[in-house]
Design an enzyme around this catalytic site. Structure first.
Site, short mmCIF file in Angstrom:
data_model
loop_
_atom_site.label_atom_id
_atom_site.label_comp_id
_atom_site.label_asym_id
_atom_site.label_seq_id
_atom_site.Cartn_x
_atom_site.Cartn_y
_atom_site.Cartn_z
N GLY A 463 84.29 13.96 59.71
CA GLY A 463 83.00 15.09 59.83
C GLY A 463 82.55 15.65 61.29
O GLY A 463 82.30 15.95 61.76
N THR A 464 84.27 15.70 61.68
CA THR A 464 84.19 15.82 62.80
C THR A 464 84.70 17.71 63.20
O THR A 464 84.94 17.69 64.52
CB THR A 464 85.73 15.04 64.02
OG1 THR A 464 86.87 14.90 63.03
CG2 THR A 464 85.37 13.41 64.09
N ARG A 586 91.00 20.15 78.03
CA ARG A 586 90.49 21.40 77.12
C ARG A 586 90.26 21.11 75.85
O ARG A 586 90.18 19.95 75.42
CB ARG A 586 92.19 22.08 76.96
CG ARG A 586 91.79 23.32 76.61
CD ARG A 586 92.95 23.70 76.35
NE ARG A 586 93.48 25.51 75.72
CZ ARG A 586 94.36 26.52 75.45
NH1 ARG A 586 95.26 25.73 75.60
NH2 ARG A 586 94.08 27.53 74.96
N PRO A 590 84.69 25.04 71.21
CA PRO A 590 82.83 24.57 71.59
C PRO A 590 82.49 24.15 70.31
O PRO A 590 81.21 22.40 70.94
CB PRO A 590 82.86 25.50 72.75
CG PRO A 590 84.45 25.78 72.86
CD PRO A 590 85.03 26.05 72.09
N THR A 592 82.40 22.35 67.39
CA THR A 592 82.46 21.07 67.19
C THR A 592 82.73 20.47 68.50
O THR A 592 81.79 19.05 68.04
CB THR A 592 84.24 20.85 66.31
OG1 THR A 592 85.52 21.01 66.58
CG2 THR A 592 84.04 22.36 65.12
N GLN A 596 80.45 16.79 68.64
CA GLN A 596 80.68 15.69 68.73
C GLN A 596 79.65 14.60 69.89
O GLN A 596 80.10 13.46 69.54
CB GLN A 596 82.20 15.50 68.52
CG GLN A 596 83.47 16.09 67.42
CD GLN A 596 83.42 14.34 66.61
OE1 GLN A 596 83.60 13.68 66.70
NE2 GLN A 596 82.37 14.65 65.23
N GLY A 662 85.47 12.57 70.39
CA GLY A 662 84.51 11.63 69.50
C GLY A 662 83.65 10.49 69.87
O GLY A 662 83.00 9.92 69.41
N GLU A 663 84.31 9.92 70.86
CA GLU A 663 83.35 8.40 70.61
C GLU A 663 82.54 8.58 72.24
O GLU A 663 81.52 8.14 73.06
CB GLU A 663 84.22 7.20 70.89
CG GLU A 663 84.55 7.39 69.75
CD GLU A 663 86.03 6.25 69.20
OE1 GLU A 663 85.36 4.49 69.23
OE2 GLU A 663 87.30 6.64 69.56
#
Length: 702
Positions: A463-464, A586, A590, A592, A596, A662-663
């Site tokens: 889903g990322t 980097r 932008p 996606t 996140q 992601g986190e």
């Protein structure tokens, strides 16, 4: 930055998700949506005691029901081989290590028949005394060698106790984070198809990594990996709970091989809390010592958490304190208590999410004790090198994140509490960090005779937007238009790649894709004339480069700002707005990336205000077993959220210059909200979540 023949560079552009239309129209097929001819359905039977063993299993009534193919029990289930993860050795003996442990599996022609059969199975037990309650002073607590991620469980520099005693200003605070559950939108599911003629197993699994699933199944069922194909093409979220193989896929394969037919198993959501891992509860004690000007002189962060008796898992919640602030005397340590509970596991930002809640709350309490602005306190304690190792940072722009965030949020004008009618309003801030992780990967790139390109890598998109970003990496390296590149992922027949976890996916897969495309470009430059019908290909393997130990401490950093409104009558806490600014190398896409960051911030909001699992001491069970009781943030809970980033050029990472994103968005978010609540009310709550009952008690209501 390269320009493609058709305009601006692909990498760094806000390209839309490639699979977006498939997902919103329903044509993207998930694990449970693959139905081979003659497919049967399975439904597991969970144990109803907290600890003990099975004394008998009566399947008579179950097997007499219409459509029932059979019921597997510990008495007759196929024997499994060895496994690195003992939670996967299911139906192999009669023990019950915790409530919810699977003790039987019903298989039938339809889902409804399988569920009915599972309900008709009668299991008798002999119960043993159980203990599911975590306390700081538990008699069975011990210090392990390592915490999750291979981090040393205990680290100490200098004499923190003496430094604390000598510090002019001290804070000594205890914090508690409850058990939390991942609850992805798509439950854990697998469809297994065993072909006896070719002696080959095909599995569609909801997993964050098809490769690890194949390896585990090969060991358990004593097959060569070449005899197994695992497909994880579309995955409806995981948040860590699908990071390793889970019981559903083992049971589906067991039934498929035993009964000689395809079998589908989708776990009921009520089973997930006891079956697929959880964020372990953590009890924190944080002590800070400082001079009057805010300079830290001492820090200790002590964490107590639980693990199961099946497998040790230690939430590494004290580890972030080792990299955050310039402190000469520091101790960080973990203690763990084995209990009769389900095995905890990974949940988005394991360690960092609960650890930074405690540390950043303590920093806020220290700012109050000193009378120093909490943004300024963090800036004053910015380290030149990583405190734990002494290594230089490859890049560290936390101060820039704090400064820019404060300006964008209007911190100078809103940091003081105020009353708006009957409501109390306040703002809070917290820092964020997450390590840069990378694993070896392989990839293959093809230049096709029609002028297009195909990139292959066994990555997983949970889903990322991984498909999209990998296509951008490839287009950039190939100097080709983005729409000329297609990407194949999520299949063990593709070049081997690590799982999607630890915010390491794009860094790992992208490195291999970049290298394969660079090699293909070089081949193409040497090729003259039209391409052959089969095209031209090149491969890459980053094992050597990715495994090299960096002399730098590599982390992403960020700053969270939150404004809350508290109703002193009802005890309701509402987040009015959140803003995050991140330094994560980097930014490759932008669109996606912002998704996140914001999604993780919403998850942090849930951690702060609504999410928790309650362990029932009498029954050894998590009381919140569905989404009616486990309260995820809904649309009405989510305020205006902004996510921004600072430009960061770090040449010590990978060819793309990227860090995982992601986190980090969840790290520190709960602390910022908790700090805002304290600013609004003048009361500090040190246990999450900030539910109305706790708020009213803090405000002095009976």
């Amino acid at each position: 930055m390269r320009s493609t023949p058709d305009g601006p560079p692909a990498l760094g552009s806000p390209a839309p998700r490639r699979e977006g239309r498939e997902k919103v129209t329903g044509s993207a097929r998930y694990a449970a949506e693959h139905t081979p001819p003659g497919c049967a359905y399975a439904w597991p039977v969970p144990a109803t005691i907290a600890r003990g063993h099975v004394t008998s299993v009566d399947t008579t009534a179950a097997t007499a029901l219409p459509g029932v193919i059979g019921v597997l029990t510990p008495y007759d289930a196929p024997r499994l081989g060895e496994a690195d993860d003992p939670t996967l050795r299911l139906l192999q003996d009669l023990r019950v290590p915790h409530r919810g442990w699977y003790v039987a599996l019903a298989v039938a022609d339809t889902l409804e028949d399988a569920r009915a059969a599972a309900s008709a199975v009668r299991v008798a037990y002999e119960s043993d005394p159980h203990d599911v309650t975590l306390t700081v002073g538990h008699q069975d607590a011990y210090t392990p060698e390592v915490a999750n991620g291979g981090h040393p469980a205990h680290r100490e520099q200098g004499d923190p106790d003496a430094a604390l005693a000598a510090a002019p200003v001290q804070v000594d605070c205890a914090y508690a984070v409850p058990p939390l559950h991942n609850h992805p939108m798509e439950p854990h599911a697998a469809t297994a198809d065993w072909d006896e003629e070719s002696y080959h197993l095909t599995v569609h699994d909801s997993s964050q990594g098809a490769g690890p699933v194949r390896a585990a199944l090969a060991a358990l069922f004593e097959l060569a990996e070449e005899q197994i194909t695992v497909v994880s093409e579309h995955v409806g979220g995981g948040f860590g709970s699908k990071g390793t193989p889970r019981p559903h896929v083992v049971l589906a394969v067991m039934a498929a091989r035993h009964y000689g037919m395809p079998v589908k198993l989708a776990l009921p959501r009520a089973h997930l809390p006891a079956t697929v891992g959880h964020r372990a509860p953590t009890l924190h004690r944080v002590r800070l010592g400082a001079r009057a000007d805010g300079t830290l002189t001492a820090l200790t962060h002590e964490v107590t958490t639980h693990t199961s008796r099946v497998r040790e898992f230690v939430e590494q919640a004290a580890v972030p304190a080792r990299v955050m602030y310039a402190v000469p005397d520091i101790r960080t340590t973990h203690r763990v208590v084995p209990l009769d509970v389900p095995t905890p596991s990974w949940m988005r930002a394991p360690g960092e999410a609960p650890g930074m809640y405690a540390l950043e709350s303590a920093m806020d309490e220290l700012a109050d004790a000193l009378g120093i602005d909490p943004v300024e306190l963090r800036v004053r304690n910015e380290p030149l090198t990583e405190p734990d190792s002494g290594r230089p940072f490859s890049s560290r722009h936390l101060v820039e994140c704090l400064r820019e965030g404060a300006e964008r949020f209007g911190w100078a004008d809103c940091r003081e509490p105020r009353r708006e009618g009957p409501y109390l309003t306040g703002s809070g801030v917290a820092a964020a960090t997450y390590p840069v992780l990378v694993a070896p990967s392989t990839a293959r790139a093809h230049a096709l005779s029609d002028g297009s390109y195909l990139v292959e890598v066994n990555a997983t998109d949970i889903g990322t937007g991984a498909r999209t970003v990998l296509a951008q990496v490839a287009a950039d390296a190939l100097r080709a238009p983005l729409d000329s590149v297609s990407v194949a992922i999520g299949h063990t027949g593709l070049p081997a790649a690590p799982l999607a976890g630890g915010s390491s996916g794009t860094a790992s897969w992208g490195w291999a894709v970049h290298d394969a495309c660079e090699a293909l470009t070089a081949r193409m430059e040497r090729h003259h004339g039209p391409l052959p019908p089969e095209g031209v290909s090149a491969s890459a393997d980053t094992t050597q480069s990715a495994k090299q130990k960096s002399p730098y401490s590599r982390h992403a950093f960020g700053a969270h700002f939150a404004e809350v409104r508290v109703d002193p009558v009802s005890g309701e806490v509402r987040v009015r707005r959140m803003l995050g600014v991140f330094a994560a190398g980097r930014i490759l896409n932008p669109r996606t990336a912002r998704s996140q960051f914001k999604g993780a911030m919403v998850m942090g909001l849930g951690m702060a205000l609504t999410e928790h699992s309650t362990m029932d001491a009498a029954f050894g069970d998590f009381a919140e077993s569905d989404l009616a009781a486990y309260h995820l943030p809904a649309h009405a809970d989510v305020p205006a959220i902004e996510a921004h980033w600072v430009e960061e050029h770090d040449k010590h990472l990978n060819p793309m210059g990227s860090k995982g994103i992601g986190e980090i968005g969840i790290v520190g978010a709960a602390a910022a909200i908790g700090n805002a609540f304290c600013r609004a009310t003048g009361r500090r709550l040190r246990e999450l979540p900030l539910t109305p009952d706790r708020v009213l008690a803090a405000l002095g209501h009976p």
